[in-house]
Design a protein around this motif. Structure first.
Motif, PDB file in Angstrom:
ATOM      1  N   LEU B 223       0.925  -1.219  -0.012  1.00 48.47           N
ATOM      2  CA  LEU B 223       0.167  -0.045  -0.035  1.00 48.47           C
ATOM      3  C   LEU B 223       0.883   1.399   0.110  1.00 48.47           C
ATOM      4  CD1 LEU B 223      -3.178   0.354   2.237  1.00 48.47           C
ATOM      5  CD2 LEU B 223      -2.020   2.370   1.485  1.00 48.47           C
ATOM      6  N   ALA B 224       1.781   1.055   0.763  1.00 48.19           N
ATOM      7  CA  ALA B 224       2.980   2.272   0.806  1.00 48.19           C
ATOM      8  C   ALA B 224       3.510   2.341  -0.547  1.00 48.19           C
ATOM      9  CB  ALA B 224       3.872   2.223   2.056  1.00 48.19           C
ATOM     10  N   TYR B 225       3.955   1.406  -0.748  1.00 48.97           N
ATOM     11  CA  TYR B 225       4.898   1.495  -2.535  1.00 48.97           C
ATOM     12  C   TYR B 225       3.845   1.859  -3.465  1.00 48.97           C
ATOM     13  CZ  TYR B 225       8.067  -2.259  -0.487  1.00 48.97           C
ATOM     14  OH  TYR B 225       8.877  -3.094   0.257  1.00 48.97           O
ATOM     15  N   ARG B 226       2.718   1.317  -3.455  1.00 50.34           N
ATOM     16  CA  ARG B 226       1.798   1.998  -4.447  1.00 50.34           C
ATOM     17  C   ARG B 226       1.446   3.555  -4.438  1.00 50.34           C
ATOM     18  NH1 ARG B 226       1.413  -1.610  -8.689  1.00 50.34           N
ATOM     19  NH2 ARG B 226       1.016  -3.810  -7.758  1.00 50.34           N
ATOM     20  N   GLY B 227       1.181   3.953  -3.286  1.00 48.85           N
ATOM     21  CA  GLY B 227       1.068   5.193  -2.975  1.00 48.85           C
ATOM     22  C   GLY B 227       2.123   6.239  -3.104  1.00 48.85           C
ATOM     23  N   LEU B 228       3.296   5.801  -2.928  1.00 47.31           N
ATOM     24  CA  LEU B 228       4.651   6.671  -3.096  1.00 47.31           C
ATOM     25  C   LEU B 228       4.713   6.464  -4.609  1.00 47.31           C
ATOM     26  CD1 LEU B 228       6.913   8.242  -1.787  1.00 47.31           C
ATOM     27  CD2 LEU B 228       8.183   5.927  -1.985  1.00 47.31           C
ATOM     28  N   GLY B 229       4.592   5.520  -5.420  1.00 48.23           N
ATOM     29  CA  GLY B 229       4.633   5.397  -6.610  1.00 48.23           C
ATOM     30  C   GLY B 229       3.652   6.365  -7.378  1.00 48.23           C
ATOM     31  N   ALA B 230       2.516   6.320  -6.802  1.00 42.47           N
ATOM     32  CA  ALA B 230       1.556   7.342  -7.664  1.00 42.47           C
ATOM     33  C   ALA B 230       1.767   8.752  -7.392  1.00 42.47           C
ATOM     34  CB  ALA B 230      -0.032   6.875  -6.992  1.00 42.47           C
ATOM     35  N   ALA B 280      -3.717   3.769  -9.182  1.00 41.37           N
ATOM     36  CA  ALA B 280      -2.668   2.845  -8.707  1.00 41.37           C
ATOM     37  C   ALA B 280      -3.047   1.819  -7.908  1.00 41.37           C
ATOM     38  CB  ALA B 280      -1.575   3.695  -7.850  1.00 41.37           C
ATOM     39  N   TYR B 281      -4.178   2.049  -7.157  1.00 38.54           N
ATOM     40  CA  TYR B 281      -4.712   0.707  -6.271  1.00 38.54           C
ATOM     41  C   TYR B 281      -5.907   0.243  -7.155  1.00 38.54           C
ATOM     42  CZ  TYR B 281      -2.321   3.124  -2.536  1.00 38.54           C
ATOM     43  OH  TYR B 281      -1.290   3.515  -1.791  1.00 38.54           O
ATOM     44  N   ALA B 282      -6.370   0.632  -8.241  1.00 39.89           N
ATOM     45  CA  ALA B 282      -7.236   0.198  -8.792  1.00 39.89           C
ATOM     46  C   ALA B 282      -6.544  -0.959  -9.689  1.00 39.89           C
ATOM     47  CB  ALA B 282      -8.246   0.989  -9.668  1.00 39.89           C
ATOM     48  N   ARG B 283      -5.564  -0.783 -10.125  1.00 42.03           N
ATOM     49  CA  ARG B 283      -5.022  -1.373 -11.384  1.00 42.03           C
ATOM     50  C   ARG B 283      -3.983  -2.578 -10.327  1.00 42.03           C
ATOM     51  NH1 ARG B 283       0.186   0.223 -13.338  1.00 42.03           N
ATOM     52  NH2 ARG B 283      -0.421  -0.597 -15.402  1.00 42.03           N
ATOM     53  N   THR B 288      -6.979  -6.091  -5.409  1.00 46.15           N
ATOM     54  CA  THR B 288      -8.171  -6.608  -6.124  1.00 46.15           C
ATOM     55  C   THR B 288      -8.301  -8.084  -5.007  1.00 46.15           C
ATOM     56  OG1 THR B 288      -7.586  -5.777  -7.980  1.00 46.15           O
ATOM     57  CG2 THR B 288      -9.365  -7.806  -8.160  1.00 46.15           C
ATOM     58  N   ALA B 289      -7.227  -8.707  -4.927  1.00 47.89           N
ATOM     59  CA  ALA B 289      -7.198  -9.962  -4.676  1.00 47.89           C
ATOM     60  C   ALA B 289      -7.639  -9.944  -3.013  1.00 47.89           C
ATOM     61  CB  ALA B 289      -5.845 -10.747  -4.366  1.00 47.89           C
ATOM     62  N   ALA B 290      -7.131  -8.676  -2.289  1.00 46.44           N
ATOM     63  CA  ALA B 290      -7.196  -8.610  -0.937  1.00 46.44           C
ATOM     64  C   ALA B 290      -8.622  -7.967  -0.603  1.00 46.44           C
ATOM     65  CB  ALA B 290      -6.347  -7.864  -0.069  1.00 46.44           C
ATOM     66  N   ARG B 291      -9.303  -7.546  -1.580  1.00 48.11           N
ATOM     67  CA  ARG B 291     -10.611  -6.774  -1.638  1.00 48.11           C
ATOM     68  C   ARG B 291     -10.663  -5.668  -0.626  1.00 48.11           C
ATOM     69  NH1 ARG B 291     -14.782 -10.555  -3.318  1.00 48.11           N
ATOM     70  NH2 ARG B 291     -14.162 -12.718  -3.162  1.00 48.11           N
ATOM     71  N   VAL B 292      -9.343  -4.870  -0.673  1.00 43.30           N
ATOM     72  CA  VAL B 292      -9.251  -3.361  -0.413  1.00 43.30           C
ATOM     73  C   VAL B 292      -9.459  -2.668  -1.396  1.00 43.30           C
ATOM     74  CG1 VAL B 292      -7.776  -2.148   0.924  1.00 43.30           C
ATOM     75  CG2 VAL B 292      -7.904  -4.583   1.473  1.00 43.30           C
ATOM     76  N   ALA B 293     -10.409  -1.709  -0.964  1.00 42.25           N
ATOM     77  CA  ALA B 293     -10.482  -0.389  -2.028  1.00 42.25           C
ATOM     78  C   ALA B 293      -9.907   0.742  -1.154  1.00 42.25           C
ATOM     79  CB  ALA B 293     -12.065  -0.083  -2.350  1.00 42.25           C
ATOM     80  N   VAL B 294      -9.025   1.490  -1.983  1.00 38.96           N
ATOM     81  CA  VAL B 294      -8.248   2.596  -1.520  1.00 38.96           C
ATOM     82  C   VAL B 294      -8.859   3.768  -1.816  1.00 38.96           C
ATOM     83  CG1 VAL B 294      -6.110   3.742  -0.827  1.00 38.96           C
ATOM     84  CG2 VAL B 294      -6.268   1.210  -1.093  1.00 38.96           C
ATOM     85  N   ARG B 295      -9.159   4.589  -1.044  1.00 37.43           N
ATOM     86  CA  ARG B 295      -9.633   5.994  -1.569  1.00 37.43           C
ATOM     87  C   ARG B 295      -8.914   7.122  -1.078  1.00 37.43           C
ATOM     88  NH1 ARG B 295     -13.378   7.398   2.872  1.00 37.43           N
ATOM     89  NH2 ARG B 295     -13.577   5.664   4.083  1.00 37.43           N
ATOM     90  N   LEU B 296      -9.312   8.288  -1.471  1.00 37.39           N
ATOM     91  CA  LEU B 296      -8.433   9.522  -0.836  1.00 37.39           C
ATOM     92  C   LEU B 296      -9.558  10.608  -0.160  1.00 37.39           C
ATOM     93  CD1 LEU B 296      -5.696  11.104  -0.851  1.00 37.39           C
ATOM     94  CD2 LEU B 296      -6.311  11.873  -2.911  1.00 37.39           C
ATOM     95  N   PHE B 297      -9.006  10.844   1.040  1.00 40.13           N
ATOM     96  CA  PHE B 297      -9.733  11.623   1.855  1.00 40.13           C
ATOM     97  C   PHE B 297      -9.094  12.911   2.251  1.00 40.13           C
ATOM     98  CE2 PHE B 297     -12.115  13.308   5.546  1.00 40.13           C
ATOM     99  CZ  PHE B 297     -13.292  13.003   5.446  1.00 40.13           C
TER     100      PHE B 297
END
Lengths: 166, 338
Positions: B223-230, B280-283, B288-297
């Motif tokens: 989650l951290a990697y994807r966020g940082l990359g985005a 980044a999280y959608a792809r 997807t496998a962990a069924r975790v949707a990440v949003r931004l607030f």
């Protein structure tokens, strides 16, 4: 990709560990190429590609000796400064800050990190922000002073905090 | 008045006596009246003192209430900050739980692949497959008949290995349970209406950064990697790819901060960050496998970092020629996360 290669793909952590980088630094290199891949698993050859793109250098290869000095921390500082000058890391040319200590023994690495802090505070070094992380460079007007520090002919009192504190 | 003898005497006397009586009566009456008025005045004064006291009390209370009223915006920020901390903590636990569940599935998948690779029937086919890959570039040099035989055989090998490829290349199995939503909390700090800094707090513990080598590369780390990359990608889109970016601990969670003061970045940065993070999280297969949707607030900067909770950056003298993230690092005596 072969079956075994595919089975043995590397994670970001594996690549970071092999290269001596933080995983976040690896991510920054990957992100500079574009969106991250759908799977964060890589072939072994990716490691060398990332090494090249990250600007990573190993200054302290095994056997490379530090400056002989009656005060060990001062020897580490002088060696690091010597490398900076010898490698011509002079503005606008910059290098990754972690290149300065990569390859040093743990204790010497700690000394080198503190030395970098002091050199920054005393403005012998300047930071440059880049997409790959924090870089450092020597301002052109500090080169001669650093040459004297490396040679041991001059040592500003402010830098003595490095060994007086420890 | 002295009395005088004579015929007019009794009448005058009578009148004078009457006057004296009237005088005495009037004085008595008026004194009583005065006394009554004094008494009333005393009562009024007591009431006034009471009212004055009440008025003062009212003024004091009014002052306190007005002060309380003035404190409401700060109290709202404090409460919002507390709510944010609780939310981030709860979502960190949700991500960690899903990380555990996904980790178990990944481990099972690895065992399955290991079993397939070690199966003697597959082993021989794998060896042939790998050898074929080595000689494949030379196929073109072979006569057509030989090439056809080899390619046909290769297809047969691929058929044998289908379960292996399916296990290696197939999508990760999904964890049981509903999709859980977690939020990255973002905040843009404007100076003169222009974004000067952006901070993000991730629903993962700071240990993904500090202790990365001692912990698995689980969903929290990803989650951290994807966020940082985005974030890096979005900075590139607004021509601020070189902007100083640092990571730090924020109440136990991972926080990423970007300083934009030296970059001409407008409000479009918000849209760019949103688009990059959500995409980044959608792809990402693992989410997807962990069924975790990440949003931004998005929140106000004061909600993210209340005034008294700051790290004193504004108090210390800035070090000349050194960017703010580095100054923070220096004040902390250096960092292993340079």
């Amino acid at each position: 990709m072969g079956i075994i290669e595919q089975y043995q793909r590397l994670g970001v952590k594996d690549i970071a560990g092999h290269l001596g980088l933080h995983p976040f630094d690896v991510i920054r290199v990957l992100a500079a190429r574009g969106p991250l891949p759908e799977d964060l698993a890589f072939e072994e050859s990716e490691q060398e590609r990332i090494r090249g793109e990250s600007g990573l250098e190993v200054w302290w290869t095994p056997g490379r000796r530090l400056e002989a000095d009656s005060v060990h921390a001062r020897g580490v500082l002088r060696s690091m400064v010597r490398e900076l000058v010898a490698r011509k890391i002079v503005a606008p040319r910059a290098t990754r800050v972690d290149n300065l200590w990569r390859g040093l023994e743990d204790e010497d690495e700690r000394i080198a990190r503190r030395a970098v802090n002091l050199l920054l505070q005393e403005q012998f070094l300047k930071t440059v922000s880049s997409r790959l992380g924090i870089m450092v460079t020597v301002p052109a007007d500090k080169v001669e002073a650093l040459e004297r520090i490396a040679a041991g002919t001059e040592m500003p009192a402010s830098l003595a905090a490095l060994w007086l504190a420890s | 008045m002295a009395k005088k003898d004579g015929p007019a005497g009794p009448r005058l006397t009578t009148e004078l006596e009457a006057i004296e009586k009237w005088s005495a009566d009037e004085q008595d009456r008026l004194r009583k009246r005065l006394s009554g008025l004094d008494e009333e005045e005393g009562k009024f004064r007591q009431q006034l003192a009471l009212i004055d006291k009440k008025l003062q009390e009212n003024l004091d209370q009014r002052k306190k209430v007005a002060e309380e009223l003035q404190r409401i915006p700060k109290a709202v920020l404090d409460r919002q900050h507390e709510a944010l901390l609780r939310s981030v903590q709860a979502e960190r636990e949700m991500v960690a739980a899903r990380a555990g569940a996904l980790g178990a599935l990944q481990e099972a998948r690895q065992k399955e692949i290991q079993g397939l690779l070690e199966d003697p029937a597959n082993k021989e086919a794998i060896e042939e497959y790998e050898k074929f890959r080595e000689v494949e570039p030379m196929l073109a040099t072979l006569p057509g008949g030989y090439r056809r035989v080899l390619l046909d055989h290769h297809e047969e090998i691929k058929k044998v290995l289908e379960p292996v490829f399916a296990a290696l290349e197939g999508p990760l199995p999904k964890v049981d349970g509903e999709v859980v939503e977690v939020a990255i909390v973002g905040s843009i700090d404007p100076v003169g209406g222009v974004p000067a800094a952006i901070a993000f707090v991730f629903p993962v513990g700071y240990e993904v950064c500090r202790s990365w080598s001692e912990r698995p590369e689980d969903l929290s780390a990803l989650l951290a990697y994807r966020g940082l990359g985005a974030i890096c990608g979005a900075l590139g889109e607004v021509n601020a790819a070189d902007a100083p970016l640092s990571w730090r601990e924020s109440d136990g969670a991972l926080s990423v901060e970007i300083l934009l003061a030296d970059y001409k970045v407008g409000p479009e940065i918000k849209q760019a960050m949103e688009a990059a993070l959500l995409s980044a999280y959608a792809r990402a297969h693992e989410f997807t496998a962990a069924r975790v949707a990440v949003r931004l607030f998005w929140v106000d900067p004061d909600v993210l970092v209340p005034e008294e909770a700051g790290d004193g950056d504004g108090v210390d003298q800035p070090l000349p020629g050194i960017s703010k993230p580095v100054q923070v690092v220096l004040r902390r005596g250096g960092s292993s996360e340079w």
